[in-house]
Write a protein that holds these residues in place. Structure first.
Motif, PDB file in Angstrom:
ATOM      1  N   GLY A 177       1.810   0.834  10.908  1.00  0.00           N
ATOM      2  CA  GLY A 177       0.643   1.684  10.624  1.00  0.00           C
ATOM      3  C   GLY A 177       0.194   1.546   9.183  1.00  0.00           C
ATOM      4  N   ALA A 178      -1.104   1.554   8.983  1.00  0.00           N
ATOM      5  CA  ALA A 178      -1.663   1.541   7.627  1.00  0.00           C
ATOM      6  C   ALA A 178      -3.068   2.093   7.733  1.00  0.00           C
ATOM      7  CB  ALA A 178      -1.684   0.125   7.059  1.00  0.00           C
ATOM      8  N   ARG A 179      -3.616   2.463   6.606  1.00  0.00           N
ATOM      9  CA  ARG A 179      -4.982   2.983   6.587  1.00  0.00           C
ATOM     10  C   ARG A 179      -5.939   1.806   6.595  1.00  0.00           C
ATOM     11  NH1 ARG A 179      -6.803   7.626   3.890  1.00  0.00           N
ATOM     12  NH2 ARG A 179      -9.059   7.724   4.181  1.00  0.00           N
ATOM     13  N   PRO A 180      -6.859   1.732   7.584  1.00  0.00           N
ATOM     14  CA  PRO A 180      -7.838   0.634   7.564  1.00  0.00           C
ATOM     15  C   PRO A 180      -8.924   0.907   6.526  1.00  0.00           C
ATOM     16  CG  PRO A 180      -8.191   2.032   9.483  1.00  0.00           C
ATOM     17  CD  PRO A 180      -7.051   2.639   8.710  1.00  0.00           C
ATOM     18  N   ARG A 181      -9.656  -0.142   6.171  1.00  0.00           N
ATOM     19  CA  ARG A 181     -10.728   0.043   5.194  1.00  0.00           C
ATOM     20  C   ARG A 181     -11.875   0.821   5.847  1.00  0.00           C
ATOM     21  NH1 ARG A 181     -13.259  -4.287   1.062  1.00  0.00           N
ATOM     22  NH2 ARG A 181     -11.295  -5.308   1.425  1.00  0.00           N
ATOM     23  N   GLY A 182     -12.264   1.949   5.260  1.00  0.00           N
ATOM     24  CA  GLY A 182     -13.350   2.770   5.811  1.00  0.00           C
ATOM     25  C   GLY A 182     -14.681   2.371   5.204  1.00  0.00           C
ATOM     26  N   PRO A 183     -15.800   2.974   5.715  1.00  0.00           N
ATOM     27  CA  PRO A 183     -17.123   2.635   5.185  1.00  0.00           C
ATOM     28  C   PRO A 183     -17.204   2.939   3.688  1.00  0.00           C
ATOM     29  CG  PRO A 183     -17.265   4.229   7.019  1.00  0.00           C
ATOM     30  CD  PRO A 183     -15.823   3.991   6.758  1.00  0.00           C
ATOM     31  N   GLY A 184     -17.742   1.986   2.941  1.00  0.00           N
ATOM     32  CA  GLY A 184     -17.936   2.201   1.498  1.00  0.00           C
ATOM     33  C   GLY A 184     -16.664   2.105   0.670  1.00  0.00           C
ATOM     34  N   VAL A 207      -4.888   3.944  -1.459  1.00  0.00           N
ATOM     35  CA  VAL A 207      -4.555   4.841  -0.336  1.00  0.00           C
ATOM     36  C   VAL A 207      -3.269   4.371   0.324  1.00  0.00           C
ATOM     37  CG1 VAL A 207      -5.297   5.604   1.948  1.00  0.00           C
ATOM     38  CG2 VAL A 207      -6.953   5.411   0.130  1.00  0.00           C
ATOM     39  N   ASN A 208      -3.161   3.065   0.530  1.00  0.00           N
ATOM     40  CA  ASN A 208      -1.952   2.540   1.165  1.00  0.00           C
ATOM     41  C   ASN A 208      -0.742   2.641   0.249  1.00  0.00           C
ATOM     42  OD1 ASN A 208      -2.332   1.718   3.974  1.00  0.00           O
ATOM     43  ND2 ASN A 208      -4.071   0.623   3.106  1.00  0.00           N
ATOM     44  N   ALA A 209      -0.983   2.598  -1.052  1.00  0.00           N
ATOM     45  CA  ALA A 209       0.134   2.751  -1.988  1.00  0.00           C
ATOM     46  C   ALA A 209       0.791   4.115  -1.783  1.00  0.00           C
ATOM     47  CB  ALA A 209      -0.355   2.593  -3.414  1.00  0.00           C
ATOM     48  N   GLU A 210      -0.024   5.133  -1.544  1.00  0.00           N
ATOM     49  CA  GLU A 210       0.543   6.475  -1.294  1.00  0.00           C
ATOM     50  C   GLU A 210       1.372   6.481  -0.012  1.00  0.00           C
ATOM     51  OE1 GLU A 210      -2.212   9.823  -1.112  1.00  0.00           O
ATOM     52  OE2 GLU A 210      -3.218   8.922  -2.849  1.00  0.00           O
ATOM     53  N   ILE A 211       0.813   5.881   1.037  1.00  0.00           N
ATOM     54  CA  ILE A 211       1.511   5.864   2.336  1.00  0.00           C
ATOM     55  C   ILE A 211       2.842   5.122   2.211  1.00  0.00           C
ATOM     56  CG2 ILE A 211       1.414   4.901   4.690  1.00  0.00           C
ATOM     57  CD1 ILE A 211      -1.618   5.386   4.629  1.00  0.00           C
ATOM     58  N   LEU A 246       6.072  -4.465  -1.379  1.00  0.00           N
ATOM     59  CA  LEU A 246       6.505  -4.267  -2.768  1.00  0.00           C
ATOM     60  C   LEU A 246       6.594  -2.774  -3.090  1.00  0.00           C
ATOM     61  CD1 LEU A 246       6.952  -5.358  -5.693  1.00  0.00           C
ATOM     62  CD2 LEU A 246       4.478  -5.197  -5.991  1.00  0.00           C
ATOM     63  N   ILE A 247       5.559  -2.031  -2.684  1.00  0.00           N
ATOM     64  CA  ILE A 247       5.521  -0.590  -2.972  1.00  0.00           C
ATOM     65  C   ILE A 247       6.684   0.122  -2.268  1.00  0.00           C
ATOM     66  CG2 ILE A 247       4.189   1.526  -2.572  1.00  0.00           C
ATOM     67  CD1 ILE A 247       1.671  -0.387  -2.793  1.00  0.00           C
ATOM     68  N   ALA A 248       6.889  -0.198  -0.989  1.00  0.00           N
ATOM     69  CA  ALA A 248       7.965   0.470  -0.243  1.00  0.00           C
ATOM     70  C   ALA A 248       9.316   0.160  -0.873  1.00  0.00           C
ATOM     71  CB  ALA A 248       7.931   0.033   1.225  1.00  0.00           C
ATOM     72  N   SER A 249       9.542  -1.105  -1.213  1.00  0.00           N
ATOM     73  CA  SER A 249      10.859  -1.481  -1.733  1.00  0.00           C
ATOM     74  C   SER A 249      11.107  -0.856  -3.107  1.00  0.00           C
ATOM     75  CB  SER A 249      11.009  -3.001  -1.752  1.00  0.00           C
ATOM     76  OG  SER A 249      10.863  -3.520  -3.008  1.00  0.00           O
ATOM     77  N   ARG A 250      10.073  -0.795  -3.938  1.00  0.00           N
ATOM     78  CA  ARG A 250      10.248  -0.206  -5.279  1.00  0.00           C
ATOM     79  C   ARG A 250      10.524   1.296  -5.196  1.00  0.00           C
ATOM     80  NH1 ARG A 250       7.899  -3.399  -9.514  1.00  0.00           N
ATOM     81  NH2 ARG A 250       7.813  -1.563 -10.812  1.00  0.00           N
ATOM     82  N   ASN A 251      10.120   1.918  -4.071  1.00  0.00           N
ATOM     83  CA  ASN A 251      10.378   3.347  -3.908  1.00  0.00           C
ATOM     84  C   ASN A 251      11.704   3.622  -3.212  1.00  0.00           C
ATOM     85  OD1 ASN A 251       8.071   5.309  -4.757  1.00  0.00           O
ATOM     86  ND2 ASN A 251       7.083   3.416  -4.080  1.00  0.00           N
ATOM     87  N   ALA A 252      12.488   2.568  -2.994  1.00  0.00           N
ATOM     88  CA  ALA A 252      13.785   2.730  -2.324  1.00  0.00           C
ATOM     89  C   ALA A 252      14.883   2.163  -3.229  1.00  0.00           C
ATOM     90  CB  ALA A 252      13.752   2.009  -0.980  1.00  0.00           C
ATOM     91  N   PRO A 253      15.171   2.837  -4.347  1.00  0.00           N
ATOM     92  CA  PRO A 253      16.092   2.266  -5.341  1.00  0.00           C
ATOM     93  C   PRO A 253      17.519   2.100  -4.839  1.00  0.00           C
ATOM     94  CG  PRO A 253      15.530   4.550  -5.867  1.00  0.00           C
ATOM     95  CD  PRO A 253      14.621   4.131  -4.767  1.00  0.00           C
ATOM     96  N   ASP A 254      17.897   2.853  -3.800  1.00  0.00           N
ATOM     97  CA  ASP A 254      19.278   2.731  -3.307  1.00  0.00           C
ATOM     98  C   ASP A 254      19.430   1.629  -2.265  1.00  0.00           C
ATOM     99  OD1 ASP A 254      19.745   4.894  -4.925  1.00  0.00           O
ATOM    100  OD2 ASP A 254      19.455   6.344  -3.304  1.00  0.00           O
ATOM    101  N   LEU A 255      18.323   1.024  -1.879  1.00  0.00           N
ATOM    102  CA  LEU A 255      18.390  -0.101  -0.931  1.00  0.00           C
ATOM    103  C   LEU A 255      18.123  -1.379  -1.730  1.00  0.00           C
ATOM    104  CD1 LEU A 255      16.245   1.409   1.993  1.00  0.00           C
ATOM    105  CD2 LEU A 255      18.748   1.369   1.795  1.00  0.00           C
ATOM    106  N   SER A 256      18.615  -2.505  -1.212  1.00  0.00           N
ATOM    107  CA  SER A 256      18.337  -3.774  -1.891  1.00  0.00           C
ATOM    108  C   SER A 256      16.916  -4.226  -1.543  1.00  0.00           C
ATOM    109  CB  SER A 256      19.341  -4.821  -1.409  1.00  0.00           C
ATOM    110  OG  SER A 256      18.846  -6.093  -1.732  1.00  0.00           O
ATOM    111  N   PRO A 257      16.163  -4.776  -2.513  1.00  0.00           N
ATOM    112  CA  PRO A 257      14.833  -5.304  -2.176  1.00  0.00           C
ATOM    113  C   PRO A 257      14.906  -6.382  -1.094  1.00  0.00           C
ATOM    114  CG  PRO A 257      15.179  -5.325  -4.553  1.00  0.00           C
ATOM    115  CD  PRO A 257      16.482  -4.940  -3.940  1.00  0.00           C
ATOM    116  N   SER A 258      16.086  -7.000  -0.955  1.00  0.00           N
ATOM    117  CA  SER A 258      16.214  -8.045   0.068  1.00  0.00           C
ATOM    118  C   SER A 258      16.213  -7.456   1.480  1.00  0.00           C
ATOM    119  CB  SER A 258      17.491  -8.848  -0.153  1.00  0.00           C
ATOM    120  OG  SER A 258      18.614  -8.023   0.034  1.00  0.00           O
ATOM    121  N   GLN A 259      16.278  -6.122   1.587  1.00  0.00           N
ATOM    122  CA  GLN A 259      16.191  -5.483   2.904  1.00  0.00           C
ATOM    123  C   GLN A 259      14.733  -5.323   3.358  1.00  0.00           C
ATOM    124  OE1 GLN A 259      19.547  -2.580   1.422  1.00  0.00           O
ATOM    125  NE2 GLN A 259      19.175  -2.094   3.563  1.00  0.00           N
TER     126      GLN A 259
END
Ligand code: NAI
Length: 335
Positions: free
Chosen positions: A88-95, A104-108, A138-151
Motif C-alpha cells: 500500500g502507498a498513497r497514489p499521486r492525487g490531482p495537482g 506523504v509517503n515518507a510519513e506512511i 530507505l525511509i522504512a529501514s532508517r526508521n527501524a534502528p533495531d533491524l538490519s538494513p539488509s532485512q
C-alpha cells in the motif's frame, strides 16, 4: 506439517494484493509445504473491502492457509510477522507534485518502519512495493534502528521479469531459456535493464540481438512498460506485480537456481561504485535466506552512464526526504 509463518501485507484490499494474496495462500511464494498466517492491513476506509477479500480467501479453502487476521493499523498488523510486504502507498492525487507525493509517503513508511522495529519478528524480511519503492524502503529501514538494513528490500523484479519476457519474445524462445538479466538502479524510467551478462540458451544474449534494437527499443520499452500498460489497460500492472513479489520473496527465502542472477533493490554497500546509503537494484544470488551482490560483472562505458543516471535520480529522491529521516545506523549488507 511445518509451523505456519506470519506474512503481513499492507494495501491488502488493493489491486496488486487481489492477485498476490491468492498466490501466497496457494503456496506459490513460501513453498507447497509451508502453512501461512495472513495479517492483512488497510486504511480504515478500506476495511469493508478487505473483509470481502478475506471472505474470498476463505472460500478458496486453501490447505496451507492457517489463519487470516484483519487490521486497520500497522502496529497490530505487523505483530510478530516473519515477512512484511509493504504494497500500500498513497497514489499521486490531482495537482500533487512528485515532491508532495514523496513527503506523504515518507510519513506512511516512517510509521511502518517504526512499527516493524517495535512489533515484527526480529528476523523479519521486508519487501517494499509501494512507490517510490526504493526511497520508501530507505525511509522504512532508517526508521527501524533495531533491524538490519539488509532485512529491507524493494521490488525491481517486475522490471527484471519484463526484460526477460521481452527478450524471450524477440529471440523466439521462452523466458525459461533466458538467464542473468540485470536491472540496475531505481524502479522508475531511469532504471537500466542490462543484457551484457544475459544468456539465451546459454549463449551471450548480445550476440543474438542487434545493438540498435537493444539501445533504441528494448531499454526504453522496459523503462516505460508501466505507462504502456496503463495506456492499454486503463489500469496499472497488478497481476504481473503480484507475480514479481512472489518471485522476489521466493528467491530470497528459498534461494536462486545455482549460478543464476536476479535483480533486487537493496541498500548499496558501495559495490560497482554506487554511493552507499540508497536503495539500488543490483544483481544478486540468494542462498539460505540471504542475498549477496554478484561482484565482478564488467560495466562498460555505455552501462556506466546508465548506472550514473539512475544513481543520481535516487540521490535526488533521498535529498527530498533527507530532513525527514532519522540518523543513520551502522549498516550490514547481507541477509
Ligand atoms: P491500489 O491503489 O489498487 O491499492 C493500494 C491499497 O493500499 C489501497 O487499497 C489503499 O487503501 C491501501 N493503502 C494506502 N495507504 C495505506 C497505508 N498507509 N496502510 C495500508 N494500506 C494503505 O494500488 P496497487 O495497484 O495495488 O499498487 C500499490 C502500490 O504498488 C502503488 O504505490 C504502485 O505504484 C506500486 N507498484 C509498484 C511496482 C513495483 O514494481 N515496485 C509495480 C506496480 C505497482
Amino acid at each position: 506439517m511445518r509451523r505456519p509463518v506470519r506474512i503481513a501485507v499492507t494495501g491488502a484490499a488493493g489491486a496488486i494484493s487481489y492477485n498476490l494474496l491468492f498466490k501466497i495462500a496457494a503456496g506459490e511464494m513460501m513453498g507447497k509445504d509451508q502453512p501461512v498466517i495472513l495479517q492483512l492491513i488497510e486504511i480504515p476506509d478500506a476495511m469493508n473491502a478487505l473483509r470481502g477479500v478475506a471472505m474470498e480467501l476463505e472460500d478458496c479453502a486453501y490447505p496451507l492457509l492457517h489463519t487470516i487476521t484483519l487490521h486497520d493499523n500497522v502496529e497490530e498488523g505487523f505483530s510478530n510477522c516473519h515477512y512484511a510486504l509493504l504494497v500500500g502507498a498513497r497514489p499521486r492525487g490531482p495537482g500533487m507534485e512528485r515532491r508532495d507525493l514523496m513527503e506523504v509517503n515518507a510519513e506512511i513508511f516512517s510509521r511502518q518502519g517504526k512499527a516493524l522495529n517495535d512489533f515484527a519478528n526480529r528476523d523479519v524480511k521486508v519487501l517494499v512495493t509501494g512507490n517510490p519503492a526504493n526511497t520508501n524502503a530507505l525511509i522504512a529501514s532508517r526508521n527501524a534502528p533495531d533491524l538490519s538494513p539488509s532485512q529491507f528490500t524493494c521490488l525491481t523484479r517486475l522490471d527484471h521479469n519484463r526484460a526477460k519476457g521481452m527478450l524471450a519474445s524477440q529471440c523466439g524462445v521462452t523466458a525459461r531459456d533466458i538467464k542473468n538479466i540485470v536491472i540496475w538502479g531505481n524502479h522508475s524510467p531511469t532504471q537500466y535493464p542490462d543484457l551484457h551478462h544475459a544468456t539465451v540458451f546459454g549463449q551471450p544474449a548480445m550476440g543474438q540481438i542487434d545493438t540498435s534494437w537493444y539501445r533504441d527499443e528494448f531499454i526504453p520499452r522496459v523503462q516505460q512498460r508501466g505507462s504502456e500498460i496503463i495506456n492499454a489497460r486503463g489500469l496499472s500492472s497488478a497481476a504481473s506485480a503480484a507475480q514479481a513479489i512472489v518471485d522476489q520473496m521466493n528467491n530470497w527465502c528459498l534461494g536462486t537456481e545455482p549460478g543464476e542472477i536476479v535483480s533486487m533493490g537493496i541498500l548499496s554497500d558501495g559495490s560497482y561504485g554506487i554511493q552507499k546509503g540508497i536503495f539500488f537494484s543490483f544483481p544478486v544470488r540468494c542462498n539460505y535466506g540471504r542475498y549477496q551482490i554478484v561482484q565482478g560483472l564488467d560495466v562498460g562505458e555505455f552501462s556506466r552512464q546508465k548506472l550514473t543516471a539512475t544513481e543520481l535520480e535516487l540521490l535526488e529522491e533521498k535529498g527530498v526526504v533527507e530532513s525527514l529521516l532519522p540518523e543513520e545506523t551502522e549498516e550490514s549488507h547481507t541477509n
